[in-house]
Motif scaffolding. Structure first.
Motif, PDB file in Angstrom:
ATOM      1  N   VAL A   1      43.443   6.929  23.750  1.00 54.60           N
ATOM      2  CA  VAL A   1      42.475   7.886  24.277  1.00 54.60           C
ATOM      3  C   VAL A   1      43.206   8.741  25.305  1.00 54.60           C
ATOM      4  N   GLU A   2      43.274  10.035  25.043  1.00 54.48           N
ATOM      5  CA  GLU A   2      43.958  10.941  25.950  1.00 54.48           C
ATOM      6  C   GLU A   2      43.044  12.109  26.274  1.00 54.48           C
ATOM      7  N   GLU A   3      43.014  12.501  27.509  1.00 51.01           N
ATOM      8  CA  GLU A   3      42.223  13.646  27.937  1.00 51.01           C
ATOM      9  C   GLU A   3      42.978  14.932  27.637  1.00 51.01           C
ATOM     10  N   GLY A   4      42.265  15.922  27.127  1.00 52.31           N
ATOM     11  CA  GLY A   4      42.904  17.203  26.888  1.00 52.31           C
ATOM     12  C   GLY A   4      42.409  17.862  25.619  1.00 52.31           C
ATOM     13  N   PHE A   5      42.939  19.036  25.348  1.00 51.77           N
ATOM     14  CA  PHE A   5      42.579  19.821  24.168  1.00 51.77           C
ATOM     15  C   PHE A   5      43.522  19.434  23.043  1.00 51.77           C
ATOM     16  N   SER A   6      43.001  19.204  21.850  1.00 51.07           N
ATOM     17  CA  SER A   6      43.802  18.606  20.777  1.00 51.07           C
ATOM     18  C   SER A   6      45.057  19.424  20.452  1.00 51.07           C
TER      19      SER A   6
ATOM     20  N   LEU B   1      47.562  18.509  23.049  1.00 50.40           N
ATOM     21  CA  LEU B   1      47.997  17.112  22.936  1.00 50.40           C
ATOM     22  C   LEU B   1      48.965  16.930  21.774  1.00 50.40           C
ATOM     23  N   LEU B   2      48.686  17.597  20.663  1.00 54.52           N
ATOM     24  CA  LEU B   2      49.547  17.467  19.489  1.00 54.52           C
ATOM     25  C   LEU B   2      50.941  18.036  19.746  1.00 54.52           C
ATOM     26  N   VAL B   3      51.003  19.204  20.376  1.00 56.10           N
ATOM     27  CA  VAL B   3      52.320  19.794  20.605  1.00 56.10           C
ATOM     28  C   VAL B   3      53.059  19.056  21.722  1.00 56.10           C
ATOM     29  N   ASP B   4      52.317  18.509  22.695  1.00 56.41           N
ATOM     30  CA  ASP B   4      52.954  17.683  23.723  1.00 56.41           C
ATOM     31  C   ASP B   4      53.640  16.478  23.086  1.00 56.41           C
ATOM     32  N   ASP B   5      52.944  15.843  22.139  1.00 61.05           N
ATOM     33  CA  ASP B   5      53.507  14.677  21.470  1.00 61.05           C
ATOM     34  C   ASP B   5      54.715  15.057  20.624  1.00 61.05           C
TER      35      ASP B   5
END
Length: 227
Positions: A7-12, A15-19
């Protein structure tokens, strides 16, 4: 992640590009890598992105455009990370969409007929772009017929990988045509959802559902499928 819920807070999109960037930086630098990044943007249901937080869901066109712009900026962050890692010249990047826009959600397919969910050009003809500075001249435009089925054999050929598949793939290797700026004959192929399209370029046969009359188009001379 790796089989475990997170569970991560943020806009998908972010979050996807961060990962993706984390994985890029944590790679084994002595080995080649494959990074597959399927954004869920701009698939519905849409929310206002952090870059345009005040947008209302009632204005679907503006909301969709804002999500496209936000995804574009996220892709830019990933490209910057690739450059920062010194990989710009040696990395092949391919970007494409999986289907045309859904008109009820604010999308536009320009003058192309149809939309997401059918096999008219508005539903299946999508943008694609590739970057590989060592190999592909910048600004080159290709009119090659390519199906998503061709991505695996084409990318494998580009980087010298034998797929090892004993049975023939549905897709074909189009790397020689794409890398040399030529047009290769694409063997006939079929795609469909609620209706079916049979391609033998430049010809396309659309077989609608529910017993409607089949339609034949020359999608090179008539990409808008008007005749």
């Amino acid at each position: 992640r790796n089989g475990k819920p997170v569970v991560e807070e943020g806009f998908s999109t972010d979050l996807l590009v961060d990962d993706a960037i984390r994985n890029l930086k944590a790679r084994d630098v002595l080995r080649p890598f494959l990074l597959y990044l399927p954004f869920n943007a701009v698939h519905g249901p849409l929310q206002a992105p952090p870059s345009a937080p005040s947008l209302s869901k009632r204005n679907r066109r503006e909301l969709l455009a804002a999500n496209v712009a936000h995804m574009d900026a996220a892709i830019g962050r990933l490209l910057d990370a690739i450059d920062d890692e010194g990989l710009r010249e040696s990395t092949l990047i391919l970007f494409f969409s999986d289907n045309g826009g859904q008109l009820s959600q604010g999308a536009s397919n320009g003058e192309l007929r149809g939309e997401k969910g059918n096999t008219f050009e508005g539903g299946i003809r999508v943008p694609a772009a590739a970057r590989w500075p060592e190999i592909l001249p910048a600004g080159t435009v290709s009119q090659q017929f390519v199906s998503v089925m061709d991505v695996l054999p084409t990318l494998c050929a580009a980087v010298g990988i034998d797929t090892g598949m004993e049975s023939p793939l549905d897709g074909v290797n189009l790397w020689p045509a794409l890398s040399q700026g030529k047009i290769a004959d694409r063997p006939p192929f079929v795609m469909g959802n609620k209706d079916v399209a049979c391609f033998a370029p430049p010809w396309k046969l659309v077989i609608p559902g529910r017993g409607e009359t089949p339609l034949l188009f020359d999608v090179v001379d008539d990409p808008h499928e008007a005749r």
